[in-house]
Design an enzyme around this catalytic site. Structure first.
Site, mmCIF file in Angstrom:
data_model
loop_
_atom_site.group_PDB
_atom_site.id
_atom_site.type_symbol
_atom_site.label_atom_id
_atom_site.label_comp_id
_atom_site.label_asym_id
_atom_site.label_seq_id
_atom_site.Cartn_x
_atom_site.Cartn_y
_atom_site.Cartn_z
ATOM 1 C CG HIS A 1 -8.388 0.100 -3.000
ATOM 2 N ND1 HIS A 1 -7.582 -0.966 -2.623
ATOM 3 C CD2 HIS A 1 -9.115 0.434 -1.887
ATOM 4 C CE1 HIS A 1 -7.801 -1.253 -1.358
ATOM 5 N NE2 HIS A 1 -8.728 -0.426 -0.888
ATOM 6 C CG ASP B 1 -13.527 6.255 -1.157
ATOM 7 O OD1 ASP B 1 -13.518 6.105 0.071
ATOM 8 O OD2 ASP B 1 -12.507 6.119 -1.857
ATOM 9 C CB CYS C 1 -13.946 0.970 -0.191
ATOM 10 S SG CYS C 1 -13.239 2.607 0.038
ATOM 11 N NE ARG D 1 -3.899 0.587 1.861
ATOM 12 C CZ ARG D 1 -5.118 0.622 2.373
ATOM 13 N NH1 ARG D 1 -5.354 1.309 3.483
ATOM 14 N NH2 ARG D 1 -6.116 -0.027 1.805
ATOM 15 C CD GLN E 1 -12.974 -2.221 -0.787
ATOM 16 O OE1 GLN E 1 -12.173 -2.160 0.123
ATOM 17 N NE2 GLN E 1 -14.160 -2.822 -0.665
ATOM 18 N NE ARG F 1 -9.891 -5.500 0.169
ATOM 19 C CZ ARG F 1 -9.195 -4.479 0.662
ATOM 20 N NH1 ARG F 1 -9.823 -3.426 1.137
ATOM 21 N NH2 ARG F 1 -7.865 -4.476 0.640
HETATM 22 N N1 NVA Z 1 -9.954 6.499 -1.470
HETATM 23 C C1 NVA Z 1 -9.612 6.126 -0.119
HETATM 24 C C2 NVA Z 1 -9.807 4.672 0.081
HETATM 25 C C3 NVA Z 1 -9.472 4.174 1.450
HETATM 26 C C4 NVA Z 1 -9.613 2.687 1.584
HETATM 27 C C5 NVA Z 1 -8.176 6.525 0.178
HETATM 28 O O1 NVA Z 1 -7.319 6.348 -0.714
HETATM 29 O O2 NVA Z 1 -7.892 7.031 1.260
HETATM 30 N N1 CP Z 2 -11.201 -0.334 2.279
HETATM 31 C C1 CP Z 2 -9.922 -0.387 2.722
HETATM 32 O O1 CP Z 2 -8.969 -0.616 1.964
HETATM 33 O O2 CP Z 2 -9.808 -0.187 4.058
HETATM 34 P P1 CP Z 2 -8.470 0.035 4.901
HETATM 35 O O3 CP Z 2 -7.934 1.395 4.520
HETATM 36 O O4 CP Z 2 -8.909 -0.022 6.332
HETATM 37 O O5 CP Z 2 -7.485 -1.036 4.553
#
Ligand code: NVA
Ligand code: CP
Length: 312
Positions: free
Chosen positions: A139, A228, A268, A112, A142, A296
């Site tokens: 992502h 989101d 998500c 990540r 997800q 997930r």
């Molecule tokens: N779009 C959000 C998703 C978090 C799971 C982010 O990147 O923070």
């Molecule tokens: N939806 C998702 O990826 O959640 P986290 O940021 O908690 O991993």
């Protein structure tokens, strides 16, 4: 001497959804269904019993961390978790060097991070499959879970209409790839200053992506409404500006009433009730957000199995 984890030929990465073909996505989802039913019946499924997953988190996580870690242990493997605070990445060791070292010791890596280019660099120097656990651009884990969840509740996604209400972010860009691969239409609506970046989304036929200025119109007659956070991780300095710009992009009961009466709602997570979605919607009868979160784990188990062992 035989090398462990070093079959360089045919390594498959999952850096964005379109790294898998439609047929492979459907295969992974079918395996996820089997793996989920075994989990529910307390049947063991340990095809990765001598394998190790390394996870690198350069951003926070709850679901991704727990779902990958629990999933790998359930499949009989082990997990190593690294962050910038406790690895040499935080002290500027090049990502290429990190990739060369870690991938000599483990069987699969989940990352990540911020820019997509960073995970691509890692993958280029990795001897083992690399999975995108979220970048600024995509992502894909997800969206695999979201499609799996949609199919648990509906027969097919082909030809369906899905409304994306909110930011042009990693989730929405991955939904566009899903629409093109699987054959449904994404209705995208964001404030004027937050439109999709064509260099990320590419040239997409209007059969798969339709853009709307009015979020209510984007929701008309759709099968799923999804949203989101207004401010994704890494963009926190824009929070105040974004809160003003996105004020009309809150998914509430009136917006949901534009959709088909049996439309689903997805997010998500993590969610901010009263910002991008009201409590009445996310905690209401059309919401499937807890299934999404649980799924997930099941789809990622199927994905790791596929990337490490191929089709079984
Ligand atoms: N779009 C959000 C998703 C978090 C799971 C982010 O990147 O923070
Ligand atoms: N939806 C998702 O990826 O959640 P986290 O940021 O908690 O991993």
């Amino acid at each position: 001497m035989e090398e462990h984890s070093c079959k360089n030929v045919n390594i498959r990465h999952f850096l964005q959804l379109k790294d898998l073909t439609k047929e492979e996505i459907l295969y992974v989802l079918k395996r996820a269904s089997l793996i989920k039913s075994k989990f529910k019946n307390y049947e063991t499924h340990m095809p990765l019993h001598d394998r190790t997953l390394a996870m690198i988190f350069e951003k926070a996580s709850t679901r991704t961390r727990v779902s990958f870690e629990a999933g790998m242990y359930q499949m009989g493997g082990s997990v190593i978790n690294l962050t910038n605070n406790d690895s040499q990445l935080g002290r500027s060791e090049p990502i290429e060097d990190t990739a060369k070292v870690i991938s000599r010791m483990v069987d699969i890596v989940m990352i990540r991070t911020f820019d997509q280019i960073r995970i691509e660099k890692f993958a280029k120097h990795s001897r083992v499959p690399v999975i995108n656990g979220l970048t600024n651009e995509f992502h894909p884990c997800q969206i695999l879970a979201d499609i799996f969840t949609f199919l648990e509740h509906r027969d097919s996604i082909v030809g369906k209409k899905i409304a994306w209400i909110g930011d042009a972010n990693n989730m929405s860009y991955t939904w566009v790839q899903a629409a093109e691969i699987l054959g449904f239409t994404l209705h995208f609506s964001s404030p004027a200053d937050y439109k999709m970046d064509s260099s990320i989304v590419g040239n997409v036929s209007s059969s798969y992506l339709k853009q709307f200025n009015d979020p209510r119109e984007a929701c008309r007659d759709v099968d799923l409404v999804t949203t989101d956070v207004w401010t994704s991780m890494g963009y926190e300095s824009e929070n105040v500006k974004r809160s003003k710009a996105f004020a009309d992009w809150i998914v509430d009961d009136s917006m949901m009433s534009m959709a088909n009466s049996d439309a689903l709602f997805m997010h998500c997570l993590p969610a901010h009730r009263g910002e991008e979605v009201t409590a009445s919607v996310i905690d209401g009868p059309q919401s499937v957000v807890w299934d999404e979160a649980e799924n997930r784990m099941h789809v990622q188990k199927a994905l790791m199995e596929f990337l490490i062992l191929g089709k079984l």
